[in-house]
Design a protein around this motif. Structure first.
Motif, PDB file in Angstrom:
ATOM      1  N   ASP A   1      -3.950  55.811 -41.538  1.00 59.50           N
ATOM      2  CA  ASP A   1      -3.272  56.585 -42.473  1.00 59.50           C
ATOM      3  C   ASP A   1      -3.837  57.730 -43.849  1.00 59.50           C
ATOM      4  OD1 ASP A   1      -0.728  57.501 -43.209  1.00 59.50           O
ATOM      5  OD2 ASP A   1       0.350  56.241 -43.169  1.00 59.50           O
TER       6      ASP A   1
ATOM      7  N   GLY B   1       1.416  52.932 -42.064  1.00 59.78           N
ATOM      8  CA  GLY B   1       2.717  52.817 -42.930  1.00 59.78           C
ATOM      9  C   GLY B   1       2.561  53.200 -44.102  1.00 59.78           C
TER      10      GLY B   1
ATOM     11  N   ARG C   1       2.986  46.030 -38.046  1.00 61.30           N
ATOM     12  CA  ARG C   1       4.508  45.649 -38.381  1.00 61.30           C
ATOM     13  C   ARG C   1       4.269  47.486 -38.341  1.00 61.30           C
ATOM     14  NH1 ARG C   1       3.229  41.457 -42.338  1.00 61.30           N
ATOM     15  NH2 ARG C   1       3.293  43.975 -44.562  1.00 61.30           N
ATOM     16  N   THR C   2       3.743  48.100 -38.343  1.00 57.48           N
ATOM     17  CA  THR C   2       4.030  49.368 -38.294  1.00 57.48           C
ATOM     18  C   THR C   2       4.010  50.271 -37.085  1.00 57.48           C
ATOM     19  OG1 THR C   2       3.372  50.443 -40.567  1.00 57.48           O
ATOM     20  CG2 THR C   2       3.306  51.848 -39.068  1.00 57.48           C
TER      21      THR C   2
ATOM     22  N   TRP D   1       4.109  58.196 -37.282  1.00 60.44           N
ATOM     23  CA  TRP D   1       3.484  57.889 -36.255  1.00 60.44           C
ATOM     24  C   TRP D   1       4.960  57.698 -35.659  1.00 60.44           C
ATOM     25  CZ3 TRP D   1      -1.471  56.532 -36.307  1.00 60.44           C
ATOM     26  CH2 TRP D   1      -2.099  57.172 -37.411  1.00 60.44           C
TER      27      TRP D   1
END
Length: 306
Positions: free
Chosen positions: A216, A251, A298-299, A257
């Motif tokens: 990211d 994230g 987690r993202t 995403w």
């Protein structure tokens, strides 16, 4: 599609420990770093020594991945294949070939690297240089059933003024390198700060993207108003210090995403999405780095089917 990560973020750990951690935290694949080991482990990662790699070593690596139920998605050696020092350029090419040989022994389809750039030459001159230097590597890989994938990182720190140091940063250059028989290891973070829509750039080329990276980027438009697109000049601490954007784990930045993963699926992508962790906040030691990988998981994991 499977979710993995590039092991370069954990240079201090051996591959067996990384594999055990990845499997226990629901990662499905690893993109394994293979830089030559020179002892400077803070700045490079050598999780497979491809310079001393034969059937025994290949059997050991395959057994490790099978034991943990992981896929070895690619070997990763991201270096400047157009280095201005011809001796160093030859060393880099030799190490790319060693990666290809190791990949063939392992049954791994991909070796990742950069195009690079000679900073003393124009883009046009660099393209001519690449058209001499890279086809022999593509041919060498193809003869062994391996494909070379190029990450679209700008590598601005390789240029003395922060200009692109890797000629693979835009769709225009992707089309050129596809003509050389190369493939794209797509990473949306670089496109974002360049002002290129990562989804619009991705959509036409999914069939030339067998492997993708997930990093990211966090933008600061107010700082850009001070420094301009090319970043700091007088206040630049080093070649990588733009002053108006920074890399983050998925994230925590500005990449969409959901749209990226959906576009990959729509285009028929069935490869590995590999987290490349270069987040300055979630790094510095093993515990913090692995926490960053958990944030990325987690993202991304809820977006991946299966």
């Amino acid at each position: 599609m499977k979710l993995g990560f590039l092991t370069a973020c954990l240079p201090q750990l051996p591959l067996d420990e990384i594999a055990a951690w990845a499997a226990s935290h629901d990662y499905q694949a690893l993109e394994v770093a293979t830089w030559p080991s020179t002892g400077s482990r803070d700045f490079e990662a050598s999780h497979i020594d491809v310079t001393d790699f034969g059937k025994r070593q290949a059997d050991e690596v395959r057994a490790l991945f099978e034991r943990h139920g992981l896929t070895l998605s690619a070997l990763a050696y991201y270096e400047n294949n157009l280095h201005p020092d011809t001796t160093r350029r030859s060393e880099i090419a030799a190490h790319v070939r060693a990666n290809v040989d190791a990949a063939a022994l392992l049954g791994v389809d991909y070796v990742g690297t950069f195009i690079g750039r000679h900073p003393g030459l124009s883009v046009k001159e660099n393209i001519a240089l690449a058209e001499r230097e890279l086809p022999p590597l593509v041919e060498y890989a193809g003869e062994r059933g391996v494909r070379i994938i190029i990450e679209n990182c700008v590598m601005e720190g390789w240029h003395p003024d922060g200009y692109p140091g890797n000629l693979a940063y835009s769709p225009e250059l992707w089309e050129w390198m596809f003509g050389l028989g190369l493939y794209l290891n797509y990473d949306p973070s670089h496109l974002l700060w360049l002002g290129i829509d990562p989804v619009a750039a991705l959509r036409p080329y999914v069939d030339r993207i067998p492997h993708a990276q997930a990093k990211d980027a966090q933008l600061d438009p107010r700082a850009r108003d001070r420094y301009g697109f090319f970043g700091r000049t007088v206040e630049r601490a080093d070649g990588w210090d733009s002053g108006w954007w920074r890399y983050r784990v998925p994230g925590l930045g500005d990449v969409d995403w959901r749209r990226i993963v959906d576009t990959l699926y729509e285009g028929g992508f069935t490869g590995v999405l590999s987290v490349e962790h270069e987040d300055p906040v979630w790094s510095g030691d093993t515990a913090r780095t692995t926490q960053g990988l958990e944030i990325a998981h987690r993202t991304l994991r809820p977006l991946i089917v299966g």
